[in-house]
Design a protein around this motif. Sequence first.
Motif, mmCIF file in Angstrom:
data_model
loop_
_atom_site.group_PDB
_atom_site.id
_atom_site.type_symbol
_atom_site.label_atom_id
_atom_site.label_comp_id
_atom_site.label_asym_id
_atom_site.label_seq_id
_atom_site.Cartn_x
_atom_site.Cartn_y
_atom_site.Cartn_z
ATOM 1 N N ARG A 3 0.849 -1.181 0.000
ATOM 2 C CA ARG A 3 0.000 0.000 0.000
ATOM 3 C C ARG A 3 0.882 1.227 0.000
ATOM 4 N NH1 ARG A 3 -4.211 -0.227 4.712
ATOM 5 N NH2 ARG A 3 -3.513 1.902 4.544
ATOM 6 N N GLY A 4 0.378 2.297 -0.614
ATOM 7 C CA GLY A 4 1.139 3.534 -0.626
ATOM 8 C C GLY A 4 0.609 4.518 -1.634
ATOM 9 N N LEU A 5 1.450 5.482 -1.949
ATOM 10 C CA LEU A 5 1.099 6.561 -2.854
ATOM 11 C C LEU A 5 2.020 6.540 -4.068
ATOM 12 C CD1 LEU A 5 -0.599 9.180 -3.284
ATOM 13 C CD2 LEU A 5 1.276 10.400 -2.161
ATOM 14 N N GLU A 7 3.080 8.615 -7.339
ATOM 15 C CA GLU A 7 3.014 9.955 -7.912
ATOM 16 C C GLU A 7 3.649 9.936 -9.304
ATOM 17 O OE1 GLU A 7 3.528 13.183 -4.617
ATOM 18 O OE2 GLU A 7 4.930 11.535 -4.191
ATOM 19 N N LYS A 57 -1.632 11.848 -8.642
ATOM 20 C CA LYS A 57 -1.424 10.900 -7.549
ATOM 21 C C LYS A 57 -2.430 9.758 -7.589
ATOM 22 C CE LYS A 57 0.493 14.516 -4.664
ATOM 23 N NZ LYS A 57 0.470 15.204 -3.391
ATOM 24 N N GLN A 59 -3.606 6.157 -5.272
ATOM 25 C CA GLN A 59 -3.510 5.342 -4.067
ATOM 26 C C GLN A 59 -3.311 3.886 -4.491
ATOM 27 O OE1 GLN A 59 -3.433 6.284 -0.837
ATOM 28 N NE2 GLN A 59 -3.523 8.407 -1.519
ATOM 29 N N SER A 61 -3.249 0.024 -3.249
ATOM 30 C CA SER A 61 -3.660 -0.894 -2.194
ATOM 31 C C SER A 61 -3.835 -2.254 -2.844
ATOM 32 C CB SER A 61 -4.970 -0.438 -1.556
ATOM 33 O OG SER A 61 -5.320 -1.321 -0.524
ATOM 34 N N LYS A 106 10.524 4.144 0.166
ATOM 35 C CA LYS A 106 10.308 5.058 -0.963
ATOM 36 C C LYS A 106 11.239 4.656 -2.103
ATOM 37 C CE LYS A 106 9.978 9.972 -2.041
ATOM 38 N NZ LYS A 106 10.013 11.334 -1.509
ATOM 39 N N THR A 134 5.764 5.934 -2.559
ATOM 40 C CA THR A 134 6.021 6.033 -1.125
ATOM 41 C C THR A 134 5.107 5.036 -0.418
ATOM 42 O OG1 THR A 134 6.487 8.392 -1.397
ATOM 43 C CG2 THR A 134 6.133 7.594 0.855
ATOM 44 N N ALA A 136 2.997 3.137 2.416
ATOM 45 C CA ALA A 136 2.191 3.578 3.558
ATOM 46 C C ALA A 136 2.772 2.958 4.819
ATOM 47 C CB ALA A 136 0.744 3.129 3.379
#
Length: 154
Positions: A3-5, A7, A57, A59, A61, A106, A134, A136
């Motif tokens: 999970r994370g972001l 970009e 961006k 998300q 998951s 990251k 990045t 989570a």
Amino acid sequence: MGRGLLEVHLVDAKGLAGTDFLGKIDPYVIVQYRSQERKSTTARDDGRNPIWNEVLKFQISSTAANVQHKILLRIMDHDNFSSDDFLGQATINVTDLITIGMEKGKSELNPAKYSVVTADNSYHGAIKVGVTFTAAKVEEDGGQVGGWMHSYRD
């Protein structure tokens, strides 16, 4: 997987093919990661060499292992009086980026050029894109096991 972001930094494009009658194009990019889609701003008056310099961006998951994670960039030409025209697309595989990001917290792909291909797989320019993932942070649940603390009543 994790999970994370994610970009996606759209920088610019060079040498895009135009389809408009007068040769003037107003390109934008539809960025797709799995079922999520984001649309960039339209680069007006930049023609075949647009500059966006914007970040979109997503998300992440995903619990599935052995899944290919790809970003699809569809470059479109905005038209006022007809449907928008497809100018080409590029694909970026971000599976390794996400894997490394999960391990280190990251990871990043510096802006690089990716070939833009049209529906007939012919080359029509390049798009410059950077990607950062990045992870989570996973938080502990405070030591509650099986929810027994919530079952007690006074």
